[in-house]
Design a protein around this motif. Structure first.
Motif, PDB file in Angstrom:
ATOM      1  N   THR A 200     -12.778  -4.491 -47.676  1.00 15.43           N
ATOM      2  CA  THR A 200     -14.229  -4.605 -47.498  1.00 15.43           C
ATOM      3  C   THR A 200     -14.645  -6.081 -47.466  1.00 15.43           C
ATOM      4  N   SER A 201     -15.633  -6.402 -46.620  1.00 19.07           N
ATOM      5  CA  SER A 201     -16.089  -7.795 -46.552  1.00 19.07           C
ATOM      6  C   SER A 201     -16.834  -8.163 -47.843  1.00 19.07           C
ATOM      7  N   ALA A 202     -16.936  -9.471 -48.071  1.00 19.81           N
ATOM      8  CA  ALA A 202     -17.573  -9.946 -49.315  1.00 19.81           C
ATOM      9  C   ALA A 202     -19.013  -9.445 -49.413  1.00 19.81           C
ATOM     10  N   TRP A 203     -19.715  -9.480 -48.286  1.00 19.14           N
ATOM     11  CA  TRP A 203     -21.123  -9.064 -48.285  1.00 19.14           C
ATOM     12  C   TRP A 203     -21.238  -7.569 -48.594  1.00 19.14           C
ATOM     13  N   ASN A 204     -20.345  -6.766 -47.989  1.00 19.83           N
ATOM     14  CA  ASN A 204     -20.366  -5.335 -48.263  1.00 19.83           C
ATOM     15  C   ASN A 204     -20.013  -5.025 -49.707  1.00 19.83           C
ATOM     16  N   THR A 205     -19.075  -5.767 -50.250  1.00 24.76           N
ATOM     17  CA  THR A 205     -18.723  -5.584 -51.654  1.00 24.76           C
ATOM     18  C   THR A 205     -19.943  -5.825 -52.534  1.00 24.76           C
ATOM     19  N   PHE A 206     -20.649  -6.901 -52.215  1.00 28.40           N
ATOM     20  CA  PHE A 206     -21.851  -7.221 -53.000  1.00 28.40           C
ATOM     21  C   PHE A 206     -22.896  -6.116 -52.845  1.00 28.40           C
ATOM     22  N   LYS A 207     -23.054  -5.666 -51.595  1.00 30.04           N
ATOM     23  CA  LYS A 207     -24.104  -4.694 -51.298  1.00 30.04           C
ATOM     24  C   LYS A 207     -23.823  -3.337 -51.950  1.00 30.04           C
ATOM     25  N   THR A 208     -22.550  -2.928 -51.929  1.00 29.01           N
ATOM     26  CA  THR A 208     -22.240  -1.577 -52.395  1.00 29.01           C
ATOM     27  C   THR A 208     -21.781  -1.505 -53.837  1.00 29.01           C
ATOM     28  N   ILE A 209     -21.246  -2.591 -54.371  1.00 28.21           N
ATOM     29  CA  ILE A 209     -20.780  -2.541 -55.765  1.00 28.21           C
ATOM     30  C   ILE A 209     -21.650  -3.397 -56.681  1.00 28.21           C
ATOM     31  N   PHE A 211     -24.511  -5.286 -56.368  1.00 25.86           N
ATOM     32  CA  PHE A 211     -25.964  -5.144 -56.447  1.00 25.86           C
ATOM     33  C   PHE A 211     -26.416  -3.844 -57.121  1.00 25.86           C
ATOM     34  N   PRO A 212     -25.888  -2.681 -56.713  1.00 28.81           N
ATOM     35  CA  PRO A 212     -26.351  -1.445 -57.383  1.00 28.81           C
ATOM     36  C   PRO A 212     -26.003  -1.412 -58.867  1.00 28.81           C
ATOM     37  N   LEU A 213     -24.837  -1.910 -59.214  1.00 34.89           N
ATOM     38  CA  LEU A 213     -24.453  -1.859 -60.624  1.00 34.89           C
ATOM     39  C   LEU A 213     -25.204  -2.892 -61.463  1.00 34.89           C
ATOM     40  N   LEU A 214     -25.824  -3.859 -60.783  1.00 34.12           N
ATOM     41  CA  LEU A 214     -26.642  -4.833 -61.525  1.00 34.12           C
ATOM     42  C   LEU A 214     -28.085  -4.340 -61.678  1.00 34.12           C
ATOM     43  N   MET A 215     -28.396  -3.197 -61.088  1.00 35.67           N
ATOM     44  CA  MET A 215     -29.783  -2.725 -61.070  1.00 35.67           C
ATOM     45  C   MET A 215     -30.423  -2.654 -62.468  1.00 35.67           C
ATOM     46  N   PRO A 216     -29.723  -2.119 -63.486  1.00 30.94           N
ATOM     47  CA  PRO A 216     -30.364  -2.110 -64.802  1.00 30.94           C
ATOM     48  C   PRO A 216     -30.763  -3.510 -65.256  1.00 30.94           C
ATOM     49  N   THR A 217     -29.881  -4.496 -65.020  1.00 29.59           N
ATOM     50  CA  THR A 217     -30.206  -5.883 -65.365  1.00 29.59           C
ATOM     51  C   THR A 217     -31.420  -6.342 -64.573  1.00 29.59           C
ATOM     52  N   THR A 218     -31.428  -6.003 -63.273  1.00 28.11           N
ATOM     53  CA  THR A 218     -32.538  -6.434 -62.430  1.00 28.11           C
ATOM     54  C   THR A 218     -33.859  -5.866 -62.941  1.00 28.11           C
ATOM     55  N   LEU A 219     -33.833  -4.601 -63.346  1.00 26.39           N
ATOM     56  CA  LEU A 219     -35.058  -4.002 -63.868  1.00 26.39           C
ATOM     57  C   LEU A 219     -35.537  -4.780 -65.095  1.00 26.39           C
ATOM     58  N   PHE A 220     -34.582  -5.051 -65.972  1.00 29.05           N
ATOM     59  CA  PHE A 220     -34.923  -5.767 -67.197  1.00 29.05           C
ATOM     60  C   PHE A 220     -35.502  -7.146 -66.869  1.00 29.05           C
ATOM     61  N   VAL A 221     -34.812  -7.863 -65.991  1.00 26.50           N
ATOM     62  CA  VAL A 221     -35.259  -9.207 -65.622  1.00 26.50           C
ATOM     63  C   VAL A 221     -36.614  -9.151 -64.924  1.00 26.50           C
ATOM     64  N   PHE A 222     -36.798  -8.112 -64.105  1.00 22.17           N
ATOM     65  CA  PHE A 222     -38.060  -7.945 -63.398  1.00 22.17           C
ATOM     66  C   PHE A 222     -39.219  -7.800 -64.390  1.00 22.17           C
ATOM     67  N   ILE A 223     -39.006  -6.953 -65.405  1.00 17.29           N
ATOM     68  CA  ILE A 223     -40.061  -6.768 -66.416  1.00 17.29           C
ATOM     69  C   ILE A 223     -40.362  -8.084 -67.108  1.00 17.29           C
ATOM     70  N   ILE A 224     -39.296  -8.748 -67.548  1.00 14.45           N
ATOM     71  CA  ILE A 224     -39.498 -10.005 -68.284  1.00 14.45           C
ATOM     72  C   ILE A 224     -40.221 -11.034 -67.424  1.00 14.45           C
ATOM     73  N   SER A 225     -39.785 -11.171 -66.172  1.00  6.52           N
ATOM     74  CA  SER A 225     -40.392 -12.238 -65.365  1.00  6.52           C
ATOM     75  C   SER A 225     -41.822 -11.884 -64.975  1.00  6.52           C
ATOM     76  N   LEU A 226     -42.082 -10.591 -64.774  1.00  2.00           N
ATOM     77  CA  LEU A 226     -43.450 -10.206 -64.427  1.00  2.00           C
ATOM     78  C   LEU A 226     -44.394 -10.424 -65.609  1.00  2.00           C
ATOM     79  N   THR A 227     -43.933 -10.086 -66.797  1.00  2.00           N
ATOM     80  CA  THR A 227     -44.802 -10.337 -67.957  1.00  2.00           C
ATOM     81  C   THR A 227     -44.931 -11.837 -68.201  1.00  2.00           C
TER      82      THR A 227
END
Lengths: 297, 440
Positions: A200-209, A211-227
């Motif tokens: 798999t290409s590097a970009w696809n690896t990021f896109k499919t593995i 990024f989705p697995l970082l989603m919980p972190t992203t949600l957390f960071v999103f809340i913190i940065s928005l507040t």
């Protein structure tokens, strides 16, 4: 049998309440009571220096609807959030991926990315005050090598907000990077091994593995940065005091001005209630809609 | 099982109570110690002060407090740096509302109405002996007295003055001993003093008039030079949108937007003196409180002059007075007064003026040998004092904080080009009328 079951739930409940009691007391004193009191006060008019306040119903809110500064501040705050939240998140993710890879001087680079977080906002604001100074400030100095004239970043309405956003992103991206770094290290390595075998290409690896697995972190960071976008106003006190003509004023700083410069407690309470509602709405959206779409591994 | 449950409950409760008890105990003993200690040994005064100019002002104040304590061992003065003038006011108001006021503070003379409507300050007449008060300049007492009472004592008082770079004047072919006297000269000199490099970039501005923080103050000078003051004597009316004031604001805006002799947009109060000392501007309007700072740090010859006149000379007064707060013990009030009297003795007022550049607030200070020698060796030290002849009270109204916000916002809107001067002042007038309505 039935009795025993009830008895044990009671016990469990009792235990939970008992253990919650200390924090409940502090929450009541420092959070719930002030919230109720603020809502109550927002229906009163209290003139400066007078001790009796007059009940005026919704007049404080009506006044705000017609208050130009209020709408300016809301508009500014939305731009400020739009400017800081996505950029901080993308930047933090990129920085984390970068320092997570096998590179030289990894810990040094991590330190450099993280250090703006360690410095207090007030100190940072003072440093950036110099960076933005017209004439001989750092940025204008660099601009002058390219023949670009002196720009008064903090002194004109067109640039002041962008200047603040850049500074805040610089300050908080490193902090969010730490969460992403932890998130990255929690992703099982065998997934990457599989991806490698599959070619798999590097970009696809990021896109499919990644990024989705970082989603919980992203949600957390999103809340913190928005507040944060609503909470962080320290730099305004140092850099512009909301000026020029409220172009860099944010909701929380406006609350401060109304409460402690004008001593209009009723109006400040009404503003606080509005801010509280905005925060509650953000929290509700995040926990009830976004949360469901996120896959916790 | 039952036994266990009870035991656990008791354990948790005891632990919790212990923690609570721990918190409360430690705090009470601490405060007890302090209050006991101060009663037995010394009267402790908390003294809030702001810093609004360059130079080591905090150090000077700390030194003054120490000298005073050396002479008065029963009193301990704790000087507390509280930020800008606005921050100091906020801090004092918050402390008053919290029932824990400072004993004395340096706060803008213009906050008199606000502090009085909060019932926060003590009238000082019962402390004042003989003709102590008559020795102060009338211009400074204007913002200190009301309803036949004296509410505060002038301390770090100032007027804006014009600083100009004599070397830059000589280079531009202007007489370094003849600063501009009126607006026309100011403009034509500033044009000559503006220097651009090959690519059209400005290397040296003709003039800088700061417009961050409290632009109303310098604008008030221009308004006074062009007509009358911005407010009524009783602080219940403002006159922002007169044709004269529109003309004055137009002149300030034109300096940057039309003639290009002043930087565009909001010019930061604190960076103007460094611009001047770095040679980035040939003339600056700034408080006389910065005089000593400029004197110590400019590596060129500079002069100080009145702000340029139009119809007449004119200037607002400015700066802070010493206030004593109301809800403090009587012996604290007496001690605070002792400190104020000590601070304002002619010799010390003279020394303070020499150390900072602020105007010594008492006439007799200029009669001391110390001050006479200083003025002889450095004539600019007397310019601000002489300008007092043309000075009027600083903008001060009921609900001051709000009025300042309104006029400052609108002045900045005109300066950055969002509104025309006429529009800006009209908006400011409307808004101010609305704010002052309850007082009329």
């Amino acid at each position: 049998m039935k009795n025993g079951w009830r008895n044990s739930t009671f016990k469990v409940n009792f235990y939970s309440w008992l253990f919650l009691l200390p924090s409940l007391i502090f929450l009541t004193i420092f959070t719930f009571y002030p919230i109720l009191k603020t809502i109550y006060q927002s229906f009163f008019q209290s003139m400066q220096g007078e001790h009796d306040s007059v009940f005026i119903g919704l007049d404080n809110y009506k006044y705000l609807m017609e208050d130009e500064v209020f709408w300016e501040v809301i508009k500014n705050n939305i731009w400020y959030a739009l400017g800081t939240v996505p950029t901080s998140i993308i930047l933090a993710m990129m920085m984390a991926c970068f320092v997570n890879a096998k590179i030289r001087a990894k810990s040094w680079i991590r330190t450099f990315f993280f250090y703006p977080t360690v410095i207090p906002t007030i100190a940072i604001a003072n440093i950036w005050l110099f960076i933005y100074t017209p004439g001989y400030g750092l940025i204008n100095h660099i601009l002058s090598w390219f023949g670009i004239g002196s720009v008064n970043f903090l002194g004109q309405s067109e640039t002041v907000m962008a200047a603040m956003i850049v500074m805040i992103v610089w300050k908080q991206a490193g902090y969010f990077m730490i969460f992403y770094l932890a998130g990255l290290q929690n992703i099982p390595t065998n997934l990457y091994e599989v991806a490698k075998i599959e070619g798999t290409s590097a970009w696809n690896t990021f896109k499919t593995i990644t990024f989705p697995l970082l989603m919980p972190t992203t949600l957390f960071v999103f809340i913190i940065s928005l507040t944060n976008a609503f909470k962080l106003v320290d730099h305004i006190i140092v850099m512009t005091q909301g000026g020029p003509n409220n172009a860099s004023n944010l909701l929380l700083y406006y609350i401060y001005q109304v409460a402690f410069r004008f001593w209009d407690k009723g109006l400040a309470s009404a503003l606080t209630v509005i801010m509280l509602m905005i925060m509650v709405i953000i929290a509700v959206i995040q926990f009830f809609s976004l949360d469901r779409k996120i896959h916790y591994s | 099982m039952k036994f266990n449950f009870k035991k656990n409950v008791v354990l948790t409760l005891t632990l919790f109570l212990l923690i609570l008890a721990g918190c409360t105990n430690s705090t009470t003993t601490k405060t007890d110690d302090i209050s006991k200690g101060s009663k037995k040994e010394k009267i402790e005064l908390s003294f809030y002060f702001p810093v609004s100019v360059g130079g080591p002002v905090t150090k000077i104040i700390d030194q003054l407090a120490e000298d005073f304590m050396a002479e008065n061992p029963t009193i301990k003065v704790n000087p507390i740096y509280a930020g800008s003038y606005a921050d100091t006011m906020t801090r004092a108001q918050t402390s008053v509302q919290g029932g824990n006021p400072p004993d004395l503070a340096v706060i803008l003379a213009t906050e008199l109405y606000t502090l009085r409507s909060m019932d926060a300050i003590e009238p000082l007449d019962r402390f004042i002996e003989d003709d102590y008060i008559n020795d102060f300049y009338e211009g400074f007492l204007e913002n200190s007295q009301a309803d036949g009472k004296t509410w505060s004592i002038p301390f770090q008082r100032s007027t804006p003055v014009m600083y100009y770079n004599k070397e830059a004047f000589a280079k531009a072919g202007l007489n370094p001993e003849k600063p501009p006297k009126n607006w026309d000269q100011l403009l034509s000199y500033a044009k000559k003093l503006t220097i651009k490099d090959g690519s059209g970039e400005v290397e040296q501005w003709g003039v800088e008039i700061p417009s961050s923080g409290f632009p109303y103050w310098l604008f008030q000078g221009f308004a006074l030079q062009n007509g009358k003051n911005l407010m009524s004597d009783d602080g219940k009316e403002v006159y922002f949108d007169t044709p004269e004031n529109v003309e004055a604001l137009q002149f300030i805006v034109d300096l940057s937007r039309k003639y290009g002799v002043m930087p565009k947009n909001v010019i930061d109060w604190a960076t103007v003196p460094s611009d001047f000392m770095k040679g980035k501007t040939a003339i600056m309007y700034h408080t006389t409180g910065n005089l000593t700072n400029v004197k110590n740090n400019a590596d060129f010859e500079f002069g100080v002059a009145y702000q340029s006149a139009n119809k007449s000379y004119g200037s607002p007064t400015g700066g802070g007075n010493l206030y004593i707060f109301k809800d403090i013990p009587e012996e604290h009030k007496k001690a605070a007064w002792k400190f104020i009297k000590w601070l304002t003795t002619p010799k010390r007022a003279a020394q303070w003026s020499i150390d900072t550049g602020y105007i010594a607030t008492r006439k007799s200070a200029y009669e001391t040998k110390l001050m006479k020698d200083y003025v002889k060796s450095f004539p600019p030290a007397a310019v601000a004092r002489d300008q007092l002849e043309y000075a009027s009270a600083e903008l001060s109204t009921y609900n001051n904080g709000r009025i300042y916000q309104v006029i400052n916002d609108n002045l900045q809107a005109a300066i950055v080009g969002d509104k025309s001067p006429a529009e800006a002042l009209k908006d400011a007038q409307q808004e101010a009328d609305r704010i002052l309505k309850p007082y009329n």
